[in-house]
Motif scaffolding. Structure first.
Motif, mmCIF file in Angstrom:
data_model
loop_
_atom_site.group_PDB
_atom_site.id
_atom_site.type_symbol
_atom_site.label_atom_id
_atom_site.label_comp_id
_atom_site.label_asym_id
_atom_site.label_seq_id
_atom_site.Cartn_x
_atom_site.Cartn_y
_atom_site.Cartn_z
ATOM 1 N N LEU A 1 0.861 -1.507 -0.495
ATOM 2 C CA LEU A 1 -0.009 0.095 0.223
ATOM 3 C C LEU A 1 0.935 1.288 0.302
ATOM 4 C CD1 LEU A 1 -3.154 0.843 -0.220
ATOM 5 C CD2 LEU A 1 -2.752 0.847 2.527
ATOM 6 N N GLY A 2 1.691 1.111 -1.548
ATOM 7 C CA GLY A 2 2.947 3.041 -0.622
ATOM 8 C C GLY A 2 3.820 2.501 -0.966
ATOM 9 N N ASP A 3 4.665 3.528 -0.917
ATOM 10 C CA ASP A 3 5.991 3.413 -0.273
ATOM 11 C C ASP A 3 5.638 3.528 1.170
ATOM 12 O OD1 ASP A 3 6.996 3.735 -3.139
ATOM 13 O OD2 ASP A 3 5.862 5.502 -3.183
ATOM 14 N N GLN A 4 5.595 4.176 1.675
ATOM 15 C CA GLN A 4 5.241 4.422 3.358
ATOM 16 C C GLN A 4 3.981 4.034 3.924
ATOM 17 O OE1 GLN A 4 8.177 7.398 3.498
ATOM 18 N NE2 GLN A 4 8.754 6.247 6.000
ATOM 19 N N VAL A 5 3.427 3.608 4.357
ATOM 20 C CA VAL A 5 1.724 3.414 5.165
ATOM 21 C C VAL A 5 2.057 3.251 7.313
ATOM 22 C CG1 VAL A 5 1.519 0.495 4.478
ATOM 23 C CG2 VAL A 5 -0.106 2.193 5.111
ATOM 24 N N TRP A 6 1.719 4.001 7.065
ATOM 25 C CA TRP A 6 1.370 3.358 8.916
ATOM 26 C C TRP A 6 0.360 3.691 9.934
ATOM 27 C CZ3 TRP A 6 4.912 0.905 11.952
ATOM 28 C CH2 TRP A 6 4.698 1.168 13.058
ATOM 29 N N LEU A 7 -0.344 2.536 9.937
ATOM 30 C CA LEU A 7 -1.680 2.493 10.497
ATOM 31 C C LEU A 7 -1.559 2.525 11.967
ATOM 32 C CD1 LEU A 7 -5.024 2.355 10.899
ATOM 33 C CD2 LEU A 7 -4.524 -0.408 10.325
ATOM 34 N N SER A 8 -2.447 3.809 12.578
ATOM 35 C CA SER A 8 -1.904 3.459 14.633
ATOM 36 C C SER A 8 -3.000 4.152 15.106
ATOM 37 C CB SER A 8 -1.038 5.022 14.310
ATOM 38 O OG SER A 8 -1.433 6.344 14.141
ATOM 39 N N SER A 9 -3.539 4.085 16.902
ATOM 40 C CA SER A 9 -4.538 4.425 17.293
ATOM 41 C C SER A 9 -4.198 4.669 18.607
ATOM 42 C CB SER A 9 -5.417 3.372 17.019
ATOM 43 O OG SER A 9 -4.048 2.263 18.157
ATOM 44 N N ALA A 10 -4.789 6.104 19.675
ATOM 45 C CA ALA A 10 -4.661 6.014 20.379
ATOM 46 C C ALA A 10 -5.239 6.457 21.004
ATOM 47 C CB ALA A 10 -3.723 7.521 19.791
#
Length: 205
Positions: free
Chosen positions: A143-152
């Protein structure tokens, strides 16, 4: 509640534009590994005009992500916001932003800033109300060149009296897509619903 959600949903927009408090690097988050280091500058292939943010998400997709009926609140070239409500005290917002930078190195730097902003803001809010911040994050494949899924967590746990913030940031060359869901929407499967929206939107960047 609605004011808090609006501030939180817009926080990553400020990070991308260079405003607000400097974001903590992803490596400062203790609960997971940091995203890959920024790549060296590289020329980008010619691309068409940057699509409008609201062109990347339909009403049906917004409702699927928020798991409730959704209303369009803002439609700007680089920013689109949907609001959903599943009843009294249950408010949520989906904020979609698209950005384009001069080169890939700058895009990677902005990516890191957006990724770090959510955790920093959650920590600041929770410090004011005496709550601990819970954070987690993960990369996604293909999914793209960089990807980050986060939660807080914001203002307490992810339960009925707390506010959850979940974010999915994708860099594709010089362009970035940021999906931010903030509020009391149904959390089970939210990450998967956001990922499905991203996989639909990224090919259009």
């Amino acid at each position: 509640m609605r004011l808090i959600l609006t501030i939180l949903a817009g926080s990553t927009w400020l990070a991308a534009c260079g405003g607000g408090t400097p974001a903590a690097a992803p490596s400062a988050w203790p609960s997971f590994d940091a995203p890959p280091a920024a790549p060296a500058p590289a020329p980008s292939a010619e691309a068409g005009p940057l699509p409008r943010a609201c062109a990347l998400v339909s009403a049906a997709q917004a409702e699927a992500v928020l798991a409730t009926e959704a209303a369009l609140m803002a439609d700007e070239p680089e920013s689109c916001m949907w609001s959903g409500s599943a009843g009294v005290g249950n408010l949520s917002m989906l904020h979609v932003t698209v950005l384009e930078q001069d080169d890939e190195a700058m895009a990677a730097q902005v990516f890191d800033g957006i990724v770090g902003m959510q955790g920093s803001l959650a920590g600041m809010v929770n410090e004011q109300v005496g709550e601990k911040t819970r954070k987690s994050g993960q990369e996604l494949d293909d999914l793209g060149d960089q990807v980050w899924l986060s939660s807080a967590s914001i203002g307490g746990s992810f339960g009925p009296h707390g506010v959850a913030a979940r974010q999915l940031v994708v860099r594709k060359g010089r362009r970035l897509l940021n999906l931010n869901v903030t509020g009391t929407t149904r959390l089970d499967g939210l990450g998967e619903r956001m990922e499905a929206l991203a996989r639909s939107a990224v090919p259009q960047l």
